[in-house]
Enzyme design. Structure first.
Site, mmCIF file in Angstrom:
data_model
loop_
_atom_site.group_PDB
_atom_site.id
_atom_site.type_symbol
_atom_site.label_atom_id
_atom_site.label_comp_id
_atom_site.label_asym_id
_atom_site.label_seq_id
_atom_site.Cartn_x
_atom_site.Cartn_y
_atom_site.Cartn_z
ATOM 1 N N GLU A 493 -16.103 -42.013 38.707
ATOM 2 C CA GLU A 493 -14.715 -42.719 38.461
ATOM 3 C C GLU A 493 -14.525 -43.513 39.747
ATOM 4 O OE1 GLU A 493 -11.913 -39.593 36.956
ATOM 5 O OE2 GLU A 493 -10.316 -40.803 37.188
ATOM 6 N N GLU A 769 -8.799 -31.268 42.863
ATOM 7 C CA GLU A 769 -8.047 -31.942 41.573
ATOM 8 C C GLU A 769 -7.185 -31.072 41.038
ATOM 9 O OE1 GLU A 769 -10.759 -33.713 38.819
ATOM 10 O OE2 GLU A 769 -9.019 -34.974 38.055
HETATM 11 C C1 RAM Z 1 -7.764 -38.759 36.308
HETATM 12 C C2 RAM Z 1 -7.797 -38.651 37.753
HETATM 13 C C3 RAM Z 1 -6.696 -39.278 38.384
HETATM 14 C C4 RAM Z 1 -5.313 -38.934 37.832
HETATM 15 C C5 RAM Z 1 -5.824 -39.409 36.469
HETATM 16 C C6 RAM Z 1 -4.417 -39.562 35.200
HETATM 17 O O1 RAM Z 1 -8.782 -39.424 35.723
HETATM 18 O O2 RAM Z 1 -8.152 -37.261 38.310
HETATM 19 O O3 RAM Z 1 -6.373 -38.571 39.905
HETATM 20 O O4 RAM Z 1 -4.488 -40.014 38.209
HETATM 21 O O5 RAM Z 1 -6.637 -38.796 35.710
#
Ligand code: RAM
Length: 912
Positions: A493, A769
């Site tokens: 990502e 996260e």
């Molecule tokens: C995920 C990532 C990112 C977030 C989005 C909406 O792909 O963790 O940090 O902002 O989602």
């Protein structure tokens, strides 16, 4: 003298006779940088004033800009000579002198007169102009479009070998100066006569290459020899050649533009440019490179001497002229990435015969430098992960499709040292296989890479959890700088998600000088804006996500505001005002219905869910209504836009934004506020917190709404956080502003789920996260995300230490120093290098005494809130009654603080 004494006498009737102090001007910066290469025709100049005295304020400045150091030393400002300009401004003074020419270096100095003495001229500083006109570029975009045998170009996977380019040239006479301008896309490494040019890695900075391409400039005079010379350039994929064909944007095969300009001592000159006279090959040692998957390197394929003169390149083909990527070529002024730190592994253990796991002791971002000795052809494989499974093997499920694997094939030398060029990993653990014999920790070093920005803050408290969280945050924040702020560094990502950095960026600004990086990111965002006005959730838009909501794209406005508040920099708001206006207009036209901004995408993203394996809560009682998030954010953004319009003297716009804000506030309260229960919507902490912090709650209900936040937090959530990415941006400050810093402190120091301390309990050395990152589905549980930090770092600096830019001003011209000495904390020590100089706050509570040492930079003033209690309220400064102390003026008394106003200087307050 007599005259002076007389005027002093009269002045003293108004205020004490002004004492004089030595004053010095230091830290001259052009566009926030020392000695930059820029292509801006009206660069902005800033300086800092230092003095041992108190209350030093600039009254006048003089600036000289000269075409040579000699002239400057003779006080000859042949380009710009302004003397005794009456102004207190010491930052972002726009150059208004003669036209600045391409390639030239300009020298400048500053002198100031303050209320308490005059400085000498500062030491000279300089900046250099890059290639300011597109016609200055004679070089051609050069590449190699052929695919080599090993390359793989399928939908889900791409693999491409690095491209090598070389060119020989002769230097017949003495060189006076040589400059190299280069952009190698996605990434380049450049060599002249086998010596690497510059210390940058993973450069240039990533952009939407169809809109802007950044070039780097180097003074390479020392790298050239009389006689035969050679330039070598290696190109990696970076963000140019798609890391995946499906989903990730592709700009084509790597390509470069390079111009080496040589000025000879006899006055003549010569330019070497990239074109099809260069030789090229994809058959070199870097067999594959991809930021998600890693690098494969076959040392047997090295071509010794390839970047020196005399190498036989007959097997290489001719480089090709290729299309320009399309973007405007611009000098890069956000700093390049560099190896910023190195760390030693903590341990290496053999988990299966021949398979070793190494622990770096820290979740870091970068790569390894490996020393190895063995037979040619042996393949050492390094796999990277953030955590281990219970059986001690790597946990890679959360890397999703990223292979995160480096392969090194030995050439069989006495000793080989290797590190990759065009990949990076987010990791703490490394699986080593194929290593000849047993690898030892000594064979490896961890190279930590991130944007080379000045560290601006230091923060420490008596609380170990807070200190560890701060360190974890620091590792996460720096590890996620990659010429843009990314969401994560490990899985497939690594994108610049806007929502993750809204208020977070303000916290970061205390740690690093992020001004140029975020200014560049705002350009990325603008370049990604669609014709119709839509702003994406990800910029640069390597992923195309235009979902239209307020909380992610809103960061565009929030960050421009941060740059103004924290740095006093008006340019981002000026530059982006029209596109922001266009965006808000677009959102209004499309999604504003009956006084509500209806469109939201992510909700209060990643709030603690009701059961451990969930990524997102399914419980409607926990989730905050999307329209509540978007409407409150919409209101907040209108308020910021109104502020911008006022600052930019667009009165009409300001009126429109103000009216829209007022209307939305009323519509929102009508729809979502229950006057009986004092609850917004379904009474989540976030639903109540946002209207409260944004000033949408009618005065008479504020207390009731806040009580609901406290009840919910202390009751159902037992003193824990209940918000996701959106609510957390205001939580710590909201609790503290409404006089419950104790709850904020509790949330900050919890060690059980959900909390940052819980992450530490589970071994985290960065921030996760997800609050439940240890138990949730691996699809989305990065161990190194910064979005859940919200306003925590802001709270550390502004509310625990009490160092805050006065919201009525900008760039720490006025400072609010207001610490919150919560029970449980014995001391807080913080310093912040602001644009005006060092701000410090160090307080200690010991044996009933509160001691507070502060520093206010020259040319700033501070409103100082000295914390008192009912029985301890006698305040001294440097041993004297505070209000009688020099430079300290008593302002008022509140129930928690004695408030003073101070000018610059060092002060030592005590409360007894
Ligand atoms: C995920 C990532 C990112 C977030 C989005 C909406 O792909 O963790 O940090 O902002 O989602």
């Amino acid at each position: 003298m007599k005259k002076f004494l007389v005027s002093c006498f009269f002045a003293s009737l108004l205020f004490a006779c002004t004492e004089k102090f030595p004053v010095e001007v230091i830290n001259l910066q052009c566009e926030n940088l020392t000695g930059p290469v820029i292509d801006i025709s009206t660069p902005r100049l800033s300086w800092e004033i230092v003095s041992p005295g108190r209350d030093i304020r600039q009254k006048f400045y003089s600036i000289l800009v000269s075409s040579s150091l000699e002239k400057l030393n003779n006080d000859e400002g042949d380009l710009w000579d302004i003397r005794k300009v009456k102004s207190d401004n010491s930052i972002y003074v726009s150059y208004e002198g003669d036209r600045l020419d391409s390639r030239r270096e300009y020298f400048w100095k500053v002198k100031v007169k303050t209320n308490r003495g005059e400085s000498e001229w500062s030491k000279p500083a300089s900046w250099t102009m890059g290639l300011t006109d597109s016609k200055d570029w004679q070089a051609k975009w050069t590449g190699l479009n052929a695919v080599s045998e090993r390359d793989v170009l399928t939908e889900r996977k791409t693999r491409l070998a690095a491209r090598y380019f070389r060119k020989e040239f002769n230097i017949p006479k003495k060189v006076e100066k040589a400059s190299m301008y280069i952009s190698g896309l996605g990434l380049y490494e450049a060599y002249i006569n086998a010596r690497r040019t510059g210390e940058q890695v993973l450069s240039p900075t990533p952009t939407d290459y169809s809109k802007a391409v950044k070039y780097n400039t180097f003074d390479v005079t020392d790298q050239l020899n009389e006689g035969n010379n050679a330039i070598g350039v290696v190109l990696g994929n970076g963000r140019f050649f798609a890391m995946r064909y499906k989903r990730v944007r592709d700009f084509g095969f790597p390509r470069m533009i390079l111009q080496l300009e040589i000025k000879y001592a006899d006055g003549s000159s010569e330019t070497i440019v990239s074109d099809d006279s260069w030789k090229a090959t994809a058959e070199g040692p870097i067999l594959a490179n991809n930021e998600f998957d890693g690098e494969e390197y076959d040392a047997r394929k090295e071509f010794p001497g390839w970047n020196k003169a005399g190498f036989d390149d007959s097997a290489w083909s001719s480089a090709e002229l290729v299309d320009a990527p399309g973007g405007q070529l611009e000098a890069q002024i956000n700093r390049n990435i560099k190896v910023m730190e190195t760390i030693r592994p903590k341990s290496v253990s053999e988990i299966q015969p021949g398979i070793f796991v190494m622990d770096m002791g820290q979740n870091m971002v970068g790569w390894l430098r490996m020393k190895v000795k063995g037979e040619a052809g042996r393949e050492v494989k390094l796999r990277f992960s953030e955590t281990l499974k219970e059986d001690g093997t790597l946990y890679t499920a959360n890397l999703r499709g990223a292979a995160a694997t480096d392969i090194y094939i030995l050439k069989g030398d006495e000793s080989e040292t290797w590190s990759p060029s065009f990949t990076y990993h987010g990791f703490r653990f490394v699986e080593i296989s194929g290593f000849p014999g047993k690898p030892a920790a000594d064979n490896f070093e961890g190279l930590v890479v991130f944007d080379e920005m000045e560290a601006t803050g230091e923060f420490e408290t008596s609380d170990k959890t807070i200190n560890q969280i701060y360190q974890n945050a620091r590792w996460g924040i720096m590890g996620n700088y990659r010429g843009m702020p990314t969401d994560c560094p490990q899985r497939d990502e690594r994108m610049g998600w806007l929502g993750d950095r809204a208020i977070g960026s303000q916290g970061e600004s205390f740690m690093f000088n992020i001004n140029n990086l975020y200014a560049k990111w705002l350009d990325d965002i603008e370049q990604a804006q669609r014709e119709d006005g839509s702003v994406p959730d990800v910029a640069p838009n390597y992923w195309s996500v235009y979902s239209d909501n307020m909380t992610w794209p809103g960061a565009y406005v929030i960050i421009a505001n941060m740059l103004y508040d924290q740095y006093g920099d008006r340019k981002p708001m000026e530059k982006h005002y029209e596109s922001m206006k266009k965006w808000i207009g677009y959102m209004q036209d499309k999604y504003l219905k009956d006084g509500i901004m209806t469109k939201d995408t992510y909700g209060d993203w990643c709030m603690p869910p009701e059961s451990p394996e969930l990524i997102h809560s399914k419980d409607p009682a926990r989730k905050t209504d999307g329209a509540v998030l978007s409407t409150t954010f919409y209101y907040r953004i209108l308020c910021i836009l109104e502020k911008f319009a006022i600052l930019l003297e667009k009165e009409e716009d300001a009126g429109v934004f103000a009216l829209q804000a007022e209307n939305i506030k009323n519509g929102f309260n009508d729809k979502y506020f229950n006057k009986d229960t004092k609850q917004y919507s379904n009474n989540t902490v976030t639903a109540n917190l946002l209207p409260l912090c944004f000033g949408m709650v009618p005065d008479e209900y504020k207390e009731g709404v806040f009580k609901n936040i406290v009840d919910k937090t202390m009751g159902e959530f037992k003193g824990h956080v209940s918000t996701g990415l959106v609510g957390i941006q205001w939580l710590m400050r909201g609790l503290t502003e409404y006089e419950r810093p104790d709850i904020a402190y509790r949330i900050a120091t919890n060690r059980d789920y959900p909390s940052w301390g819980y992450m530490i309990e589970k071994g985290a050395t960065t921030i996760w996260e997800l609050w439940n990152g240890d138990t949730a589905n691996p699809e989305m549980n990065s161990g190194n995300h910064v979005m859940l930090l919200g306003d925590l770092i802001v709270w550390f600096y502004e509310y625990l230490a009490g160092i805050q830019n006065d919201p009525n001003g900008a760039g720490f011209e006025e400072i609010v120093m207001k610490p919150n000495p919560v029970d449980g904390l014995d001391y807080v020590k913080a310093s912040y290098k602001s644009v005006r100089g060092l701000v410090k706050s160090e307080w200690t509570k010991a044996s009933g005494q509160f001691t507070w040492n502060i520093t206010v930079p020259c040319n700033s003033t501070a409103t100082v809130y000295v914390p008192i209690t009912a029985d301890k309220n006698r305040v001294t400064e440097s041993g004297k009654k505070a209000s009688a102390s020099k430079g300290v003026k008593f302002l008022r008394l509140t129930d928690k603080y004695r408030v003073f106003r101070v000018g610059s200087g060092n002060y030592s307050f005590k409360v007894e």
